[in-house]
Write a protein that holds these residues in place. Structure first.
Motif, PDB file in Angstrom:
ATOM      1  N   MET A   1       0.695  -0.351  -0.206  1.00  0.00           N
ATOM      2  CA  MET A   1       0.245  -0.088   0.201  1.00  0.00           C
ATOM      3  C   MET A   1       1.017   1.397   0.516  1.00  0.00           C
ATOM      4  O   MET A   1       1.847   1.030   0.993  1.00  0.00           O
ATOM      5  N   ASN A   2       0.646   2.381  -0.421  1.00  0.00           N
ATOM      6  CA  ASN A   2       1.048   3.649  -0.877  1.00  0.00           C
ATOM      7  C   ASN A   2       0.858   4.812   0.125  1.00  0.00           C
ATOM      8  O   ASN A   2      -0.629   4.539   0.198  1.00  0.00           O
ATOM      9  N   ARG A   3       1.170   4.488   1.300  1.00  0.00           N
ATOM     10  CA  ARG A   3       0.522   5.296   2.316  1.00  0.00           C
ATOM     11  C   ARG A   3       2.149   6.674   2.741  1.00  0.00           C
ATOM     12  O   ARG A   3       3.220   6.427   2.691  1.00  0.00           O
ATOM     13  N   ILE A   4       0.826   7.973   2.720  1.00  0.00           N
ATOM     14  CA  ILE A   4       1.752   9.465   2.715  1.00  0.00           C
ATOM     15  C   ILE A   4       1.051  10.379   3.217  1.00  0.00           C
ATOM     16  O   ILE A   4       0.019  10.095   3.735  1.00  0.00           O
ATOM     17  N   LEU A   5       1.508  10.645   4.805  1.00  0.00           N
ATOM     18  CA  LEU A   5       1.619  11.620   5.749  1.00  0.00           C
ATOM     19  C   LEU A   5       2.204  12.942   4.966  1.00  0.00           C
ATOM     20  O   LEU A   5       3.042  13.062   5.236  1.00  0.00           O
ATOM     21  N   ILE A   6       0.940  14.128   5.144  1.00  0.00           N
ATOM     22  CA  ILE A   6       1.617  15.168   4.590  1.00  0.00           C
ATOM     23  C   ILE A   6       0.921  16.364   6.180  1.00  0.00           C
ATOM     24  O   ILE A   6       0.008  15.752   6.706  1.00  0.00           O
ATOM     25  N   GLU A  25      -3.975   6.654   1.085  1.00  0.00           N
ATOM     26  CA  GLU A  25      -3.480   5.543   1.056  1.00  0.00           C
ATOM     27  C   GLU A  25      -3.546   5.286  -0.114  1.00  0.00           C
ATOM     28  O   GLU A  25      -4.929   5.719  -1.038  1.00  0.00           O
ATOM     29  N   ASP A  26      -3.250   4.379  -0.730  1.00  0.00           N
ATOM     30  CA  ASP A  26      -3.048   3.921  -2.363  1.00  0.00           C
ATOM     31  C   ASP A  26      -3.875   5.879  -3.054  1.00  0.00           C
ATOM     32  O   ASP A  26      -2.943   6.765  -3.564  1.00  0.00           O
ATOM     33  N   ASP A  27      -4.541   5.717  -3.305  1.00  0.00           N
ATOM     34  CA  ASP A  27      -4.813   6.827  -4.628  1.00  0.00           C
ATOM     35  C   ASP A  27      -5.864   7.743  -3.922  1.00  0.00           C
ATOM     36  O   ASP A  27      -6.378   8.797  -5.035  1.00  0.00           O
ATOM     37  N   LEU A  28      -6.345   7.492  -2.836  1.00  0.00           N
ATOM     38  CA  LEU A  28      -6.973   8.303  -1.882  1.00  0.00           C
ATOM     39  C   LEU A  28      -6.571   9.418  -0.826  1.00  0.00           C
ATOM     40  O   LEU A  28      -5.913   8.555  -0.511  1.00  0.00           O
ATOM     41  N   ILE A  29      -7.555  10.513  -0.675  1.00  0.00           N
ATOM     42  CA  ILE A  29      -7.147  11.184   0.839  1.00  0.00           C
ATOM     43  C   ILE A  29      -8.541  10.122   1.728  1.00  0.00           C
ATOM     44  O   ILE A  29      -9.606  10.110   1.536  1.00  0.00           O
ATOM     45  N   VAL A  30      -7.913   9.603   2.795  1.00  0.00           N
ATOM     46  CA  VAL A  30      -8.173   8.757   3.760  1.00  0.00           C
ATOM     47  C   VAL A  30      -8.407   9.015   5.353  1.00  0.00           C
ATOM     48  O   VAL A  30      -9.347   9.038   6.189  1.00  0.00           O
ATOM     49  N   GLU A  31      -7.792  10.571   5.482  1.00  0.00           N
ATOM     50  CA  GLU A  31      -8.492  10.944   6.886  1.00  0.00           C
ATOM     51  C   GLU A  31      -7.789  12.616   6.596  1.00  0.00           C
ATOM     52  O   GLU A  31      -6.253  13.524   5.920  1.00  0.00           O
ATOM     53  N   GLN A  42       6.211   1.476   6.692  1.00  0.00           N
ATOM     54  CA  GLN A  42       5.625   2.478   5.845  1.00  0.00           C
ATOM     55  C   GLN A  42       5.127   2.955   5.279  1.00  0.00           C
ATOM     56  O   GLN A  42       5.227   3.560   4.168  1.00  0.00           O
ATOM     57  N   CYS A  43       4.995   4.514   5.763  1.00  0.00           N
ATOM     58  CA  CYS A  43       4.433   5.845   6.159  1.00  0.00           C
ATOM     59  C   CYS A  43       5.410   7.080   5.619  1.00  0.00           C
ATOM     60  O   CYS A  43       6.225   7.267   6.413  1.00  0.00           O
ATOM     61  N   LYS A  44       5.335   7.227   4.293  1.00  0.00           N
ATOM     62  CA  LYS A  44       6.380   7.937   4.138  1.00  0.00           C
ATOM     63  C   LYS A  44       5.370   9.706   4.455  1.00  0.00           C
ATOM     64  O   LYS A  44       4.883   9.576   4.320  1.00  0.00           O
ATOM     65  N   ILE A  45       6.561  10.011   5.424  1.00  0.00           N
ATOM     66  CA  ILE A  45       6.121  11.623   6.099  1.00  0.00           C
ATOM     67  C   ILE A  45       6.097  13.123   5.467  1.00  0.00           C
ATOM     68  O   ILE A  45       7.882  13.460   4.893  1.00  0.00           O
ATOM     69  N   ILE A  46       5.730  13.542   4.926  1.00  0.00           N
ATOM     70  CA  ILE A  46       6.232  14.897   3.929  1.00  0.00           C
ATOM     71  C   ILE A  46       5.692  15.982   5.690  1.00  0.00           C
ATOM     72  O   ILE A  46       4.571  16.195   5.814  1.00  0.00           O
TER      73      ILE A  46
END
Length: 446
Positions: A1-6, A25-31, A42-46
């Motif tokens: 899963m692609n996970r990115i936290l801005i 998460e993947d292609d969607l805004i989940v929160e 595994q979550c990339k943080i920006i």
């Protein structure tokens, strides 16, 4: 899963700015929340460090030149310029070669974009004097709308048969987008200036040839026809003060059957700039007077105008250097449109919330684009981070449009885009476009 936290972003959405975090998460805004923890290594943080986070801009009018005119630009090159400029979705026009006036040709463009586009895409179906049957086959779920040229701009798509126009307006349930300039008025004006100047007509009279009256005659006719037939009408690239009297802000956007767009160049330049910029700011409709620009701004801010777009239409520098009568109209704008509007914000002309309304929210509403144009849970993660205090200058070496020039060349913008996400993929970072063709076909909730 692609996970990115801005994290720590100034989130701009639906008229408010609030500090918070966004989880992809993947292609969607989940929160979306004031503070979100990563919960996974595994979550990339920006860290957005207090920069603005806006929805990706939706440009409802571009000309990316593919197929047939790819020496000027192509879907790959121009969509790269778009994502570098914070535009994550675009609607491309049908005056490519061949013109997109059959369902088969239209679908060929979608196939090209599926392989090559860095941004999300849709293509308008083109109307002519004799393709009504093809127009009526257009699927409203996966095609943005119908495009009609009521003035001959580029290509050979002028629709000037009034009976045909009425048939198109009365028989298609889809949004009809129009280029409004009266051809007879333009031809008469051109003859007048040819009598005065011969073949050496200067670009400084472009706005007098493609005049206020040419625009008003055509747009007022289109609006009258839309009211008569009940058609859903969207008027592209308005350029005159006079036309602003044709539009209303008395009803909510969702209830409007006639909507309006203005382009960046008509908000930025005036006819005084022809002396220094020449054919580089030759567009159709023409850049007009300072008063026209002033009234366009007023109409944008009071919601008579609903959308800011680019009409990105690249030509080679060699073509632009031709004499006025031979030089084509149009120029590249997708890379600089969002920062140009942020520049207007720095000048006190417009709020950031209003920029987002006109470049992100409203195009999504007008075209009924599914799950885009907003920062909302469950929506696609088309997002842009902007540092509003990071100056940079437009130079040949940082222009991504294939044509290699910009009317903004030499200008220093105060704001810079630092990150662009398309469908949750970080496609632009460190001032470089990554080799990720993340664009998807836009779908429409209609």
């Amino acid at each position: 899963m692609n996970r990115i936290l801005i994290k720590n972003a100034k989130i701009v959405n639906e008229g408010t700015i609030f500090e918070g975090d966004v989880l992809i998460e993947d292609d969607l805004i989940v929160e979306i929340a004031e503070s979100i923890s990563a919960k996974s290594s595994q979550c990339k943080i920006i860290d957005a460090e207090g920069n603005y986070l806006i929805p990706g801009a939706i440009d409802d009018q571009v000309h990316f030149r593919e197929p047939g005119l790819t020496y000027k630009g192509d879907i790959e090159s121009e969509s790269k310029a778009a994502v570098a400029g914070g535009i994550t979705s675009y609607i491309e026009q049908p005056n490519t070669v061949p013109n997109a006036v059959t369902q088969e040709i239209l679908e060929e463009k979608y196939k090209i974009a599926a392989d090559k586009s860095y941004a999300n895409y849709s293509f308008m179906m083109g109307a002519t004097n004799d393709n009504l049957e093809e127009v009526l086959k257009t699927n409203p779920k996966n095609v943005a709308g119908i495009k009609i040229f009521l003035g001959s701009s580029t290509g050979n798509m002028l629709v000037d048969n009034e009976a045909t126009l009425e048939k198109i307006f009365s028989s298609t349930p889809m949004l009809i987008a129009v280029h409004c300039e009266d051809e007879t008025t333009i031809k008469n004006n051109l003859e007048k200036y040819k009598e005065e100047f011969g073949e050496d007509v200067p670009v400084t009279v472009h706005h007098l040839i493609r005049s206020e009256e040419a625009c008003y005659i055509s747009s007022s006719k289109a609006i009258a026809l839309a009211k008569k037939t009940g058609a859903r009408l969207h008027i592209f690239h308005l350029s005159t003060a006079k036309e602003m009297d044709l539009f209303t802000n008395k009803i909510p956007l969702e209830d409007k059957k006639i909507t309006a767009e203005v382009c960046v160049h008509h908000l930025w330049f005036t006819n005084d700039d022809y002396a220094t910029k020449g054919n580089l700011i030759k567009w159709n409709p023409a850049v007009k007077t300072a008063n026209d620009r002033k009234v366009l701004w007023e109409a944008l801010l009071d919601d008579r105008i609903d959308v800011i777009a680019t009409d990105h239409a690249p030509h080679t520098l060699e073509e632009k250097k031709l004499p006025y009568l031979k030089a084509p109209s149009g120029g590249p704008l997708v890379q600089h449109a969002v920062v140009a509007m942020f520049e207007a914000h720095h000048q006190g002309k417009i709020s950031i919330e209003k920029i987002v309304e006109k470049m992100c929210h409203n195009p999504a509403k007008i075209f009924k684009i599914e799950k885009r144009g907003f920062i909302k849970e469950g929506y696609y993660a088309d997002l842009v981070i902007i540092n509003s205090g990071l100056p940079w200058s437009v130079k040949k070496e940082n222009i991504l449009a294939k044509c290699g020039w910009s009317p903004f060349e030499g200008f220093t913008f105060k704001s810079r885009i630092t990150h662009t996400f398309v469908n949750g993929q970080l496609v632009y970072t460190a001032f470089k476009v990554k080799d990720i063709r993340a664009g998807k076909r836009l779908l429409f909730d209609r």
